[in-house]
Design a protein around this motif. Structure first.
Motif, PDB file in Angstrom:
ATOM      1  N   VAL A 145      12.790  11.506  49.455  1.00 43.56           N
ATOM      2  CA  VAL A 145      12.941  11.274  50.888  1.00 43.56           C
ATOM      3  C   VAL A 145      11.807  10.347  51.307  1.00 43.56           C
ATOM      4  CG1 VAL A 145      12.990  12.315  53.183  1.00 43.56           C
ATOM      5  CG2 VAL A 145      13.970  13.556  51.234  1.00 43.56           C
ATOM      6  N   THR A 146      12.138   9.170  51.789  1.00 43.61           N
ATOM      7  CA  THR A 146      11.098   8.200  52.122  1.00 43.61           C
ATOM      8  C   THR A 146      10.513   8.468  53.497  1.00 43.61           C
ATOM      9  OG1 THR A 146      12.666   6.605  53.048  1.00 43.61           O
ATOM     10  CG2 THR A 146      12.190   6.439  50.701  1.00 43.61           C
ATOM     11  N   VAL A 147       9.235   8.109  53.630  1.00 44.80           N
ATOM     12  CA  VAL A 147       8.500   8.295  54.879  1.00 44.80           C
ATOM     13  C   VAL A 147       7.785   6.989  55.217  1.00 44.80           C
ATOM     14  CG1 VAL A 147       6.670   9.573  56.045  1.00 44.80           C
ATOM     15  CG2 VAL A 147       8.161  10.754  54.401  1.00 44.80           C
ATOM     16  N   PRO A 148       8.264   6.227  56.210  1.00 42.93           N
ATOM     17  CA  PRO A 148       7.551   5.018  56.616  1.00 42.93           C
ATOM     18  C   PRO A 148       6.150   5.346  57.127  1.00 42.93           C
ATOM     19  CG  PRO A 148       9.789   5.056  57.489  1.00 42.93           C
ATOM     20  CD  PRO A 148       9.522   6.418  56.929  1.00 42.93           C
ATOM     21  N   ASN A 149       5.259   4.386  57.028  1.00 43.68           N
ATOM     22  CA  ASN A 149       3.868   4.600  57.420  1.00 43.68           C
ATOM     23  C   ASN A 149       3.697   4.466  58.936  1.00 43.68           C
ATOM     24  OD1 ASN A 149       1.160   5.092  57.139  1.00 43.68           O
ATOM     25  ND2 ASN A 149       0.634   3.032  56.456  1.00 43.68           N
ATOM     26  N   ILE A 150       4.393   5.319  59.660  1.00 44.21           N
ATOM     27  CA  ILE A 150       4.355   5.373  61.117  1.00 44.21           C
ATOM     28  C   ILE A 150       4.434   6.835  61.537  1.00 44.21           C
ATOM     29  CG2 ILE A 150       5.385   3.086  61.480  1.00 44.21           C
ATOM     30  CD1 ILE A 150       8.073   4.458  61.884  1.00 44.21           C
ATOM     31  N   PRO A 151       4.086   7.164  62.792  1.00 45.72           N
ATOM     32  CA  PRO A 151       4.195   8.558  63.241  1.00 45.72           C
ATOM     33  C   PRO A 151       5.584   9.131  62.978  1.00 45.72           C
ATOM     34  CG  PRO A 151       2.976   7.280  64.844  1.00 45.72           C
ATOM     35  CD  PRO A 151       3.489   6.297  63.825  1.00 45.72           C
ATOM     36  N   ILE A 152       5.618  10.405  62.594  1.00 47.20           N
ATOM     37  CA  ILE A 152       6.832  11.031  62.088  1.00 47.20           C
ATOM     38  C   ILE A 152       7.533  11.834  63.169  1.00 47.20           C
ATOM     39  CG2 ILE A 152       7.737  12.634  60.364  1.00 47.20           C
ATOM     40  CD1 ILE A 152       6.523  10.031  59.272  1.00 47.20           C
ATOM     41  N   ASN A 153       8.852  11.716  63.179  1.00 47.14           N
ATOM     42  CA  ASN A 153       9.688  12.637  63.939  1.00 47.14           C
ATOM     43  C   ASN A 153       9.970  13.821  63.010  1.00 47.14           C
ATOM     44  OD1 ASN A 153      11.970  14.054  64.954  1.00 47.14           O
ATOM     45  ND2 ASN A 153      12.582  12.278  66.164  1.00 47.14           N
ATOM     46  N   GLN A 154       9.220  14.909  63.195  1.00 47.47           N
ATOM     47  CA  GLN A 154       9.272  16.022  62.257  1.00 47.47           C
ATOM     48  C   GLN A 154      10.664  16.636  62.170  1.00 47.47           C
ATOM     49  OE1 GLN A 154       6.422  17.081  60.558  1.00 47.47           O
ATOM     50  NE2 GLN A 154       7.631  18.544  59.381  1.00 47.47           N
ATOM     51  N   GLU A 155      11.319  16.798  63.291  1.00 45.91           N
ATOM     52  CA  GLU A 155      12.646  17.415  63.292  1.00 45.91           C
ATOM     53  C   GLU A 155      13.642  16.556  62.525  1.00 45.91           C
ATOM     54  OE1 GLU A 155      15.990  19.002  66.515  1.00 45.91           O
ATOM     55  OE2 GLU A 155      13.948  18.522  67.160  1.00 45.91           O
ATOM     56  N   LYS A 156      13.552  15.245  62.710  1.00 52.00           N
ATOM     57  CA  LYS A 156      14.445  14.333  62.000  1.00 52.00           C
ATOM     58  C   LYS A 156      14.178  14.372  60.502  1.00 52.00           C
ATOM     59  CE  LYS A 156      15.942   9.502  61.858  1.00 52.00           C
ATOM     60  NZ  LYS A 156      15.698   8.134  62.398  1.00 52.00           N
ATOM     61  N   LEU A 157      12.912  14.413  60.128  1.00 45.85           N
ATOM     62  CA  LEU A 157      12.562  14.459  58.713  1.00 45.85           C
ATOM     63  C   LEU A 157      13.093  15.737  58.074  1.00 45.85           C
ATOM     64  CD1 LEU A 157      11.060  13.371  56.240  1.00 45.85           C
ATOM     65  CD2 LEU A 157       9.015  14.555  57.062  1.00 45.85           C
ATOM     66  N   GLU A 158      12.942  16.856  58.749  1.00 38.73           N
ATOM     67  CA  GLU A 158      13.453  18.122  58.216  1.00 38.73           C
ATOM     68  C   GLU A 158      14.965  18.061  58.026  1.00 38.73           C
ATOM     69  OE1 GLU A 158      12.144  21.090  60.930  1.00 38.73           O
ATOM     70  OE2 GLU A 158      10.012  20.736  60.516  1.00 38.73           O
ATOM     71  N   SER A 159      15.647  17.440  58.969  1.00 34.95           N
ATOM     72  CA  SER A 159      17.104  17.296  58.860  1.00 34.95           C
ATOM     73  C   SER A 159      17.465  16.440  57.648  1.00 34.95           C
ATOM     74  CB  SER A 159      17.661  16.673  60.136  1.00 34.95           C
ATOM     75  OG  SER A 159      19.042  16.461  60.036  1.00 34.95           O
ATOM     76  N   ARG A 160      16.722  15.373  57.410  1.00 35.28           N
ATOM     77  CA  ARG A 160      16.979  14.509  56.252  1.00 35.28           C
ATOM     78  C   ARG A 160      16.736  15.256  54.949  1.00 35.28           C
ATOM     79  NH1 ARG A 160      12.965  10.114  56.557  1.00 35.28           N
ATOM     80  NH2 ARG A 160      14.117   9.264  54.769  1.00 35.28           N
ATOM     81  N   MET A 161      15.690  16.050  54.911  1.00 34.49           N
ATOM     82  CA  MET A 161      15.380  16.814  53.707  1.00 34.49           C
ATOM     83  C   MET A 161      16.479  17.840  53.409  1.00 34.49           C
ATOM     84  SD  MET A 161      11.292  17.264  54.422  1.00 34.49           S
ATOM     85  CE  MET A 161      10.922  18.237  52.974  1.00 34.49           C
ATOM     86  N   LYS A 162      16.931  18.514  54.426  1.00 31.23           N
ATOM     87  CA  LYS A 162      17.999  19.498  54.244  1.00 31.23           C
ATOM     88  C   LYS A 162      19.279  18.813  53.787  1.00 31.23           C
ATOM     89  CE  LYS A 162      16.253  22.852  57.608  1.00 31.23           C
ATOM     90  NZ  LYS A 162      16.474  23.480  58.936  1.00 31.23           N
ATOM     91  N   ARG A 163      19.544  17.638  54.347  1.00 33.41           N
ATOM     92  CA  ARG A 163      20.780  16.936  54.000  1.00 33.41           C
ATOM     93  C   ARG A 163      20.798  16.515  52.536  1.00 33.41           C
ATOM     94  NH1 ARG A 163      20.694  13.610  57.881  1.00 33.41           N
ATOM     95  NH2 ARG A 163      19.795  11.774  56.860  1.00 33.41           N
ATOM     96  N   VAL A 164      19.689  16.008  52.034  1.00 34.41           N
ATOM     97  CA  VAL A 164      19.677  15.557  50.638  1.00 34.41           C
ATOM     98  C   VAL A 164      19.757  16.767  49.695  1.00 34.41           C
ATOM     99  CG1 VAL A 164      17.152  15.492  50.322  1.00 34.41           C
ATOM    100  CG2 VAL A 164      18.610  13.927  49.032  1.00 34.41           C
ATOM    101  N   ILE A 165      19.200  17.903  50.099  1.00 32.37           N
ATOM    102  CA  ILE A 165      19.328  19.112  49.282  1.00 32.37           C
ATOM    103  C   ILE A 165      20.778  19.564  49.245  1.00 32.37           C
ATOM    104  CG2 ILE A 165      18.703  21.540  49.077  1.00 32.37           C
ATOM    105  CD1 ILE A 165      16.017  20.855  50.355  1.00 32.37           C
ATOM    106  N   GLU A 166      21.411  19.562  50.405  1.00 31.33           N
ATOM    107  CA  GLU A 166      22.799  20.016  50.481  1.00 31.33           C
ATOM    108  C   GLU A 166      23.719  19.164  49.632  1.00 31.33           C
ATOM    109  OE1 GLU A 166      23.515  19.849  54.629  1.00 31.33           O
ATOM    110  OE2 GLU A 166      22.636  21.819  55.059  1.00 31.33           O
TER     111      GLU A 166
END
Length: 247
Positions: free
Chosen positions: A224-245
């Motif tokens: 899961v890639t993370v650009p070098n900018i402030p993070i939208n934590q909720e969006k990141l968690e959703s992306r992580m869950k999606r790739v696991i699913e």
């Protein structure tokens, strides 16, 4: 950097970062090679492409770098019964040292329950280790675990030479994305680790890349890639869950 969590089932997850995996993606930015889903960047000097690096050879290289990280290869339990007894003994000694806090009676029934618990846990651990060996039957695992990313390049030697130079340059840049480290320190990740959408073992690596993309690489790896900018934590968690699913 790795966080890990065991659930009461065989579901188990590691969430972490790795300069070795970051390096493989950084090489794409330097060269300009596009490998889906790492195909959003532009520019590049094409030095590796001119030497023969292509989509397939880069992806095969990435797989070896990921195998280098497979934690299952460290989970071998030669004697599960002895290991479970040792775990019960250590836990009992810990409770006795803190008897003023833990009012637990370590009688025979308690010991039997604890040993059964550790037997099941260690048996699952050994099963995962055996599955890893099966996944990599044709590979020299010890060599992979001892190698740097340039050493894991198995095709043209000219490309390996360029990778060695780039690896040296990269040492001053690794872990420059401070947002990844911040993410790994947040307790919010626990919600993902303790509520897995699948009952399997997975390793998630947060990787520095200017665009948000996700990919699952068999048998267990999620990037899961993370650009070098402030993070939208909720969006990141959703992306992580999606790739696991979808793994």
């Amino acid at each position: 950097m790795i966080n890990s969590h065991n659930t009461s089932t065989t579901g188990h997850i590691h969430i972490g970062s790795s300069s070795l995996i970051d390096f493989a993606v950084w090489v794409l930015l330097i060269d300009g090679l596009h490998v889906h889903p790492f195909d959003k960047h532009s520019g590049g000097n094409q030095i590796l492409q001119n030497q023969g690096m292509n989509i397939h050879s880069w992806y095969d290289w990435l797989k070896l770098i990921l195998i280098h990280h497979d934690n299952r290869l460290f989970w071998h339990v030669p004697n599960i019964h002895e290991a479970s007894q040792a775990s019960v003994k250590s836990f009992q000694e810990l409770l006795e040292l803190n008897s003023q806090i833990h009012n637990v009676i370590c009688d025979e029934e308690w010991q039997n329950e604890q040993q059964q618990h550790y037997l099941e846990q260690l048996s699952q651990q050994e099963q995962c280790y055996q599955e890893a060996l099966t996944d990599y039957l044709s590979l020299d695992i010890n060599s992979i675990r001892e190698s740097t990313p340039p050493q894991l390049w198995v095709e043209k030697q000219a490309i390996q030479g360029v990778l060695i130079q780039l690896w040296d340059e990269y040492q001053a840049l690794k872990y420059s994305n401070s947002f990844i480290n911040d993410i790994l320190q947040t307790p919010r990740l626990w919600s993902i680790e303790s509520n897995l959408p699948i009952n399997k073992y997975r390793e998630i690596y947060l990787v520095d890349y200017p665009f948000e993309v996700e990919i699952f690489v068999k048998p267990i790896f999620c990037i899961v890639t993370v650009p070098n900018i402030p993070i939208n934590q909720e969006k990141l968690e959703s992306r992580m869950k999606r790739v696991i699913e979808h793994s």
